[in-house]
Scaffold this active site. Structure first.
Site, PDB file in Angstrom:
ATOM      1  N   LYS A 152      35.769  33.698  34.721  1.00 37.72           N
ATOM      2  CA  LYS A 152      36.753  32.948  34.360  1.00 37.72           C
ATOM      3  C   LYS A 152      37.035  32.211  32.848  1.00 37.72           C
ATOM      4  O   LYS A 152      37.588  32.806  31.969  1.00 37.72           O
ATOM      5  CB  LYS A 152      36.989  31.996  35.514  1.00 37.72           C
ATOM      6  CG  LYS A 152      37.527  32.739  36.505  1.00 37.72           C
ATOM      7  CD  LYS A 152      38.681  32.335  37.072  1.00 37.72           C
ATOM      8  CE  LYS A 152      39.351  32.373  38.598  1.00 37.72           C
ATOM      9  NZ  LYS A 152      40.030  31.638  39.390  1.00 37.72           N
ATOM     10  N   LYS A 182      38.219  42.882  40.794  1.00 38.33           N
ATOM     11  CA  LYS A 182      39.217  42.890  42.422  1.00 38.33           C
ATOM     12  C   LYS A 182      40.654  42.466  41.481  1.00 38.33           C
ATOM     13  O   LYS A 182      41.336  41.695  40.770  1.00 38.33           O
ATOM     14  CB  LYS A 182      38.960  41.724  42.384  1.00 38.33           C
ATOM     15  CG  LYS A 182      39.146  40.257  42.483  1.00 38.33           C
ATOM     16  CD  LYS A 182      38.675  39.082  43.569  1.00 38.33           C
ATOM     17  CE  LYS A 182      39.170  37.877  42.299  1.00 38.33           C
ATOM     18  NZ  LYS A 182      39.275  37.162  43.444  1.00 38.33           N
ATOM     19  N   LYS A 208      45.508  37.000  41.051  1.00 42.21           N
ATOM     20  CA  LYS A 208      46.950  36.293  40.732  1.00 42.21           C
ATOM     21  C   LYS A 208      46.422  36.540  39.789  1.00 42.21           C
ATOM     22  O   LYS A 208      47.493  36.479  39.302  1.00 42.21           O
ATOM     23  CB  LYS A 208      46.969  34.710  41.673  1.00 42.21           C
ATOM     24  CG  LYS A 208      46.881  35.152  42.917  1.00 42.21           C
ATOM     25  CD  LYS A 208      47.346  33.414  43.185  1.00 42.21           C
ATOM     26  CE  LYS A 208      46.221  33.220  44.431  1.00 42.21           C
ATOM     27  NZ  LYS A 208      45.037  32.841  44.064  1.00 42.21           N
TER      28      LYS A 208
HETATM   29  N1  AQP Z   1      41.198  40.909  45.252  1.00 41.58           N
HETATM   30  C1  AQP Z   1      40.511  40.516  46.975  1.00 41.58           C
HETATM   31  N2  AQP Z   1      39.914  41.218  47.751  1.00 41.58           N
HETATM   32  C2  AQP Z   1      39.508  40.334  49.100  1.00 41.58           C
HETATM   33  N3  AQP Z   1      39.676  39.176  49.466  1.00 41.58           N
HETATM   34  C3  AQP Z   1      40.589  38.496  48.467  1.00 41.58           C
HETATM   35  N4  AQP Z   1      40.456  36.391  47.652  1.00 41.58           N
HETATM   36  C4  AQP Z   1      41.534  37.114  46.478  1.00 41.58           C
HETATM   37  N5  AQP Z   1      41.150  38.199  46.614  1.00 41.58           N
HETATM   38  C5  AQP Z   1      40.457  39.100  46.839  1.00 41.58           C
HETATM   39  C6  AQP Z   1      40.300  36.046  49.136  1.00 41.58           C
HETATM   40  O1  AQP Z   1      41.800  35.605  48.819  1.00 41.58           O
HETATM   41  C7  AQP Z   1      41.447  33.803  49.138  1.00 41.58           C
HETATM   42  C8  AQP Z   1      41.772  32.832  48.217  1.00 41.58           C
HETATM   43  O2  AQP Z   1      41.033  33.337  46.974  1.00 41.58           O
HETATM   44  P1  AQP Z   1      42.454  32.173  45.921  1.00 41.58           P
HETATM   45  O3  AQP Z   1      43.450  32.056  45.969  1.00 41.58           O
HETATM   46  O4  AQP Z   1      41.617  30.641  45.837  1.00 41.58           O
HETATM   47  O5  AQP Z   1      41.279  32.408  44.643  1.00 41.58           O
HETATM   48  P2  AQP Z   1      41.007  33.599  44.049  1.00 41.58           P
HETATM   49  O6  AQP Z   1      39.960  33.273  44.754  1.00 41.58           O
HETATM   50  O7  AQP Z   1      39.723  33.517  42.682  1.00 41.58           O
HETATM   51  O8  AQP Z   1      41.798  35.042  44.164  1.00 41.58           O
HETATM   52  P3  AQP Z   1      42.979  34.991  42.999  1.00 41.58           P
HETATM   53  O9  AQP Z   1      43.342  36.316  43.382  1.00 41.58           O
HETATM   54  O10 AQP Z   1      42.296  35.915  41.887  1.00 41.58           O
HETATM   55  O11 AQP Z   1      43.488  34.248  42.194  1.00 41.58           O
HETATM   56  P4  AQP Z   1      43.067  33.182  40.386  1.00 41.58           P
HETATM   57  O12 AQP Z   1      43.365  34.933  40.273  1.00 41.58           O
HETATM   58  O13 AQP Z   1      44.319  32.519  40.480  1.00 41.58           O
HETATM   59  O14 AQP Z   1      42.002  32.684  40.579  1.00 41.58           O
HETATM   60  C9  AQP Z   1      39.721  33.529  49.082  1.00 41.58           C
HETATM   61  O15 AQP Z   1      38.682  33.197  50.211  1.00 41.58           O
HETATM   62  C10 AQP Z   1      39.556  34.971  48.326  1.00 41.58           C
HETATM   63  O16 AQP Z   1      38.169  35.318  48.954  1.00 41.58           O
END
Ligand code: AQP
Length: 353
Positions: A115, A207, A210
């Site tokens: 990040k 992956k 968001k």
């Molecule tokens: N691509 C993914 N596949 C499976 N699980 C996923 N999770 C996130 N992306 C995937 C799981 O969703 C939960 C919440 O995630 P988060 O909102 O805390 O943040 P993150 O893991 O950083 O997800 P994002 O979508 O990538 O958000 P941003 O871009 O804002 O950082 C967690 O249990 C995560 O494992």
């Protein structure tokens, strides 16, 4: 060894609308765990601000992620649903953990490296300390089980290390205050969803996320049928037809991802999906996948829209949840202060000053 009653904690960041990765990697498990466990599900807004968020958009996203929780099937009567910033114990315990965790541990966190990217010096201190706050989220409730996607495995290991070090560092005080040989449990990650790592539709090596700049990379829970069909149509693939066995997906990350999504949405194994679509071109498979996704996600989007028309209801759910969460976390945080030696003058009834 001190025994802790089973309790589930997990959260999602209100940085954007939830997507299919959040749903299949975590939410599906969260819903199932309501049947068997006492569950606490948090909208982790303090985590969201580790990267700048427009304040007006953040308020909207907190409500929208809460609406998604409810629309997906979390039940605010059975589970505690709230936003993190409303329960002070999260930030307080995170500070204690900032003093327990070691710099060397945090330096190994791959999510920070990804990040922060090349501009590491310009990343917020909060982004760096993010895993300590995550440990505090879980341990403020002495949660024992944490259903997450695969990307969170390393952070969960760090939370276990922090709990263990706290238990060791303060062992004498923990015993003296009647907490046996452990103050905190070592929380177990539960990485068992139908698709624990859903990949970007534009790049099978990344992956689904968001924060990806391309909206075409993800299926949002708010996408309508047309958007879902368009995103799968444009999803990157290779020119080969689908194989008859999973071994044939090796070295084909995009094909593997789409078959995995189909299997997870249909409640099938990848093997059975390939039996059904063996030899099919993506021009046949993608429309079938779109139809399935619309069937599964359409009702969630509709319910989210209905809820977003009633922000008062959403705010009420969050306020009730924060009260119930505080009732668990505040006494634990008070005990943390006792164990660490932070004199509690007011509640102890001592005169101030
Ligand atoms: N691509 C993914 N596949 C499976 N699980 C996923 N999770 C996130 N992306 C995937 C799981 O969703 C939960 C919440 O995630 P988060 O909102 O805390 O943040 P993150 O893991 O950083 O997800 P994002 O979508 O990538 O958000 P941003 O871009 O804002 O950082 C967690 O249990 C995560 O494992």
């Amino acid at each position: 060894m001190t025994q802790f009653p089973e309790r589930v904690f997990s959260g999602m960041q209100p940085t954007h609308t939830l997507h299919l990765g959040n749903y299949l990697g975590a939410m599906v498990n969260w819903i199932a765990m309501q049947e068997t466990h006492s569950c606490i599900y948090c909208v982790v807004d303090l985590h969201a601000i580790t990267v700048f968020q427009d304040p007006g958009e953040l308020v909207g996203n907190i409500r929208q992620v809460t609406a998604a929780y409810l629309a997906c099937g979390l039940d605010p009567k059975r589970s505690i649903i709230f936003n993190q910033s409303q329960v002070h114990a999260h930030a307080e315990l995170a500070w204690v953990f900032n003093c327990v965790a070691r710099l060397g541990w945090l330096n190994r966190m791959t999510q920070f490296k990804e990040k922060a990217g090349k501009d590491r010096e310009n990343a917020s201190v909060g982004l760096y300390a993010y895993p300590n706050l995550m440990a505090a989220d879980i341990l403020a409730y002495r949660a024992t089980h944490v259903p997450v996607g695969e990307d969170q495995k390393q952070h969960l290991e760090l939370a276990r290390d922090i709990a263990q070090k706290f238990n060791n560092d303060f062992a004498a005080a923990i015993a003296a205050h009647g907490h046996g040989d452990a103050f905190f449990p070592l929380p177990e990650p539960m990485i068992t969803g139908p698709a624990t790592r859903v990949m970007s539709l534009r790049d099978g090596s990344k992956k689904m996320s968001k924060s990806d700049a391309s909206d075409l990379s993800r299926i949002n829970l708010t996408d309508d049928a047309e958007a879902i069909a368009q995103k799968f149509r444009k999803a990157r693939t290779d020119p080969e037809p689908l194989p008859s066995e999973t071994a044939g997906l090796a070295g084909r990350p995009e094909a593997d991802n789409l078959v995995g999504i189909y299997a997870a949405l249909a409640g099938m194994t990848k093997e059975s999906v390939l039996r059904e679509f063996s030899g099919a071109q993506f021009s046949t498979f993608k429309p079938a996948l779109s139809d399935l996704a619309v069937e599964r996600l359409g009702p969630i989007a509709a319910e989210m829209r209905r809820m977003m028309d009633d922000p008062g209801y959403i705010d009420g759910v969050l306020a009730d949840g924060a009260e119930r969460a505080s009732a668990i976390a505040v006494p634990i945080m008070d005990e943390v202060k006792d164990v660490v030696g932070l004199l509690r003058t007011v509640r102890a009834g001592l005169p101030a000053g």
